[in-house]
Design an enzyme around this catalytic site. Structure first.
Site, short mmCIF file in Angstrom:
data_model
loop_
_atom_site.label_atom_id
_atom_site.label_comp_id
_atom_site.label_asym_id
_atom_site.label_seq_id
_atom_site.Cartn_x
_atom_site.Cartn_y
_atom_site.Cartn_z
N CYS A 1 3.46 -7.41 -3.50
CA CYS A 1 4.29 -8.06 -2.48
C CYS A 1 3.43 -8.73 -1.41
CB CYS A 1 5.29 -7.09 -1.86
SG CYS A 1 4.55 -5.61 -1.17
N HIS B 1 5.44 -2.49 2.77
CA HIS B 1 6.01 -3.57 1.98
C HIS B 1 5.91 -4.88 2.76
CE1 HIS B 1 8.47 -5.53 -0.96
NE2 HIS B 1 9.46 -5.76 -0.13
#
Ligand SMILES: [Zn+2]
Length: 386
Positions: free
Chosen positions: A70, A343
């Site tokens: 990510c 994230h």
């Protein structure tokens, strides 16, 4: 020094800089000097078929998570929504089939901007290319998005840079003696472009001026450094502004102890003061918020507020008569406690519709522009207003 900028390009000085070197991030080893040539456009020209799926044809396509990728997806989406870079990839770059980083990047951009399905695109080949030249990104561990961005800009630049035939032929001995700092900065920049010109420099290249003053004799020297991104220290506290971070970045620093600099006039190491200002404002200004401290590796959750429109950096300009007003178009966000966990997502303003979207790996969803500014913001992408 806490206010050190990120730069991996060579620094150059009008007087001295032997003790004034910046930290250099790892560079791409393989440099393939090649000239970007004009080619016929591979951008969809807008037939009926192409209108079927405007969503993905307009770059609103997700990127598959290949296992903790990510951080890469977030940066790729910010770059994909950088209009001039997208245009270069879609229209101007001539594929040479040399298997380089730029080649894979362009190919990925083209599939993101001309893909007709709703399926997310895989950046696997691009990731493989990064792994080949940058051991620190090998594997599928979470990494720092800013380090990747820095590496990418540097690597892409080196593959497409053009060196003028005249580069390095003219000596600089004595030519700065009667020049103002502004003139020196301009000469330094044009010398730099002779050696290192590329689309990446044209878009992201800025120039930082450092002024170092000797506390013993008062001698003042100026150093000019090209930069890709500015890494801003965060003012401690629950809340601050991007302008306060810029003030901290450009605040006068005392160089003492092991940071002492050899004064050009005194010829010995002296306590000095050092101050940054921006000599040349890049078309695309990337501001990296230094949320992660080195040791112990902790994260600052300070809510840094920043304007979406009309960020005016005039107070930090070396010269007065330049355009210093920027508008936000992308943000790389980090949620979680460290770069190794957590994230990454990206909020980007579509260069086609002007609407904001949340790019969360394979998912792309519209987002209200008022939600773009959050305390997860990690890297801000601004474009110089025209
Ligand atoms: Zn001195």
């Amino acid at each position: 020094m806490s206010t050190r900028p990120s730069t991996s390009q060579n620094s150059y000085s009008t007087t001295y800089s032997s003790d004034f070197k910046y930290h250099h991030l790892s560079r791409i080893q393989k440099v393939t000097p090649s000239v970007a040539r004009y080619s016929t456009s591979s951008y969809p020209s807008g037939g009926c078929e192409e209108r079927k799926s405007l969503k993905s044809a307009h770059g609103l396509v997700g990127l598959r998570n290949l296992g903790n990728t990510c951080f890469m997806n977030s940066i790729l989406q910010c770059l994909s929504n950088t209009e001039s870079l997208r245009d270069y990839c879609m229209e101007d770059y001539c594929m040479e089939d040399n298997g380089g980083l730029m080649e894979e990047f362009v190919s990925l951009m083209q599939s993101m901007w001309s893909s007709y399905g709703r399926e997310a695109v895989s950046a696997f080949k691009f990731k493989t290319q990064i792994d080949r030249s940058a051991p620190m990104f090998v594997g599928f561990k979470q990494q720092d998005a800013h380090e990747l961005l820095h590496y990418l800009l540097d690597g892409l630049h080196k593959e497409v840079r053009v060196t003028a035939a005249t580069a390095g032929r003219r000596g600089t001995e004595g030519i700065f003696d009667d020049m103002s700092d502004d003139e020196k900065g301009k000469v330094m920049w044009s010398n730099y472009l002779e050696r290192e010109n590329s689309k990446i420099v044209e878009l992201f290249g800025g120039q930082l001026k450092s002024t170092v003053t000797c506390h013993h004799c008062g001698f003042c020297s100026t150093v000019f450094d090209p930069f890709w991104t500015l890494s801003l220290p965060i003012v401690k506290g629950p809340m601050t502004t991007i302008m306060d971070c810029m003030r901290l970045f450009t605040k006068e620093d005392i160089l003492d102890g092991y940071e002492k600099v050899t004064c050009f006039r005194c010829k010995v190491k002296r306590q000095c003061s050092k101050k940054f200002s921006i000599q040349k404002f890049p078309k695309i200004l990337v501001l990296h918020l230094k949320r992660f401290s080195q040791a112990p590796r902790t994260k600052l959750y300070t809510n840094v507020t920043f304007p979406a429109k009309n960020l005016d950096l005039k107070p930090f300009a070396s010269e007065n008569n330049v355009n210093t007003v920027y508008n936000l178009y992308a943000v790389s966000n980090h949620m979680g406690t460290s770069t190794k966990t957590g994230h990454y997502t990206a909020y980007c303003c579509s260069p086609v519709s002007g609407e904001w979207y949340n790019f969360d790996d394979s998912k792309v969803t519209p987002i209200c522009s008022s939600k773009v500014r959050s305390d997860s913001a990690y890297i801000l992408f601004y474009e110089l207003s025209s």
